[in-house]
Design an enzyme around this catalytic site. Structure first.
Site, PDB file in Angstrom:
ATOM      1  CB  ALA A  29      -0.931  -0.003   1.205  1.00 32.28           C
ATOM      2  CG  ASN A  85       1.634  -7.512   6.159  1.00 30.36           C
ATOM      3  OD1 ASN A  85       2.485  -8.322   6.515  1.00 30.36           O
ATOM      4  ND2 ASN A  85       0.338  -7.768   6.239  1.00 30.36           N
ATOM      5  CG  HIS A 104       0.190   3.800   4.289  1.00 30.24           C
ATOM      6  ND1 HIS A 104       0.216   3.140   5.496  1.00 30.24           N
ATOM      7  CD2 HIS A 104      -0.680   3.119   3.501  1.00 30.24           C
ATOM      8  CE1 HIS A 104      -0.597   2.102   5.445  1.00 30.24           C
ATOM      9  NE2 HIS A 104      -1.158   2.071   4.251  1.00 30.24           N
TER      10      HIS A 104
END
Length: 267
Positions: free
Chosen positions: A124, A190, A218
């Site tokens: 991601a 992750n 993020h």
């Protein structure tokens, strides 16, 4: 033709299968599948004509070019080790398992010995090509700040003693190193392990639960003697599994597609 075996016929396994069948992943086919839940494996088999395998041992003995681990952190060691020993490349979705440095080194050394590859999708986040270049200098700092909707973090929050329904404003629910982060948020973070592997430097991780958030956000900061990288990505949650981002699934699809294509773009 890239022959693919899938271990774990849940959301990611189904998504990869869909993208093979609709032609997004070209020159590839699903040849074998395995899941502890036979019905899930049967569903994928019926869609693709793939062989339903009775075990991981059974699957890795098939004529395959690539084994996709889409099962769980706990299953990574067995799937990756048996795939490599049986002369198969392996794509690992549950990258969090590799926070265990002994396991990472074991699998890396095994892949080198047998002449096979371990593929880790970017997941991601973005900027990994630049980060790999930055690490050729001296990495000084790696920080990942992740903000997700409370619902996406619900299971982990409950395990940590939070009452998700009581979170009315954004709150930092974790701040620490990558190793502790993946233990406490195994289904959500992750990317912190992927980032740390790319940088060859343990990331500091901050996780924010935001009841008003609609997207998974993020924010990366990497400082090196060569330069500094700042990246901010806002991702739509993966419809089939809102705990992760749609981009994580698409990154795996892109990686597999690239394996079957003659031209590679990027580091």
């Amino acid at each position: 033709m890239l022959k693919i075996g899938i271990v774990g016929c849940g959301a990611i396994g189904n998504f990869i299968t869909k993208k093979v069948l609709d032609g997004t992943i070209k020159n590839a086919k699903i040849s074998a599948v395995y899941d502890r839940n036979f019905d899930k494996a049967k569903t994928l088999s019926e869609r693709t004509g793939a062989k339903i395998c009775s075990s991981i041992d059974d699957l890795v003995k098939e004529d395959l070019d690539l084994v996709v681990e889409a099962a769980s952190i706990k299953a990574v060691e067995e799937i990756a080790e048996k795939s490599l020993i049986n002369n198969k490349d392996v794509l690992i979705m549950s990258v969090g398992a590799l926070a265990d440095k002994k396991l990472f080194l074991k699998l890396r050394d095994l892949a080198k010995t047998v002449g096979r590859k371990i593929y880790l999708p970017s997941g991601a986040i973005g900027g990994l090509d630049a980060i790999k270049a930055l690490r050729l200098g001296e990495i000084e700092e790696v920080v990942l700040k992740t903000t997700k909707p409370v619902a996406a973090l619900e299971d982990a929050l409950k395990n940590l003693g939070y009452k998700p329904e009581d979170i009315k404003n954004p709150v930092i629910v974790f701040e620490g190193d990558v190793f502790k982060a993946i233990k406490e948020f195994p289904a959500n973070i992750n990317v912190s392990v992927t980032l740390s592997i790319a940088a060859e430097f343990p990331a500091k991780v901050v996780i924010v639960a935001d009841p008003n958030a609609k997207l998974n956000k993020h924010e990366l900061f990497v400082k090196s003697s060569i330069g500094t990288l700042r990246v901010c990505i806002e991702n739509v949650p993966f419809e089939e599994n809102p705990r992760t981002s749609a981009l994580a699934a698409y990154s795996a699809v892109r990686l597999i597609r690239d394996l079957a294509e003659p031209v590679k773009v990027g580091t």
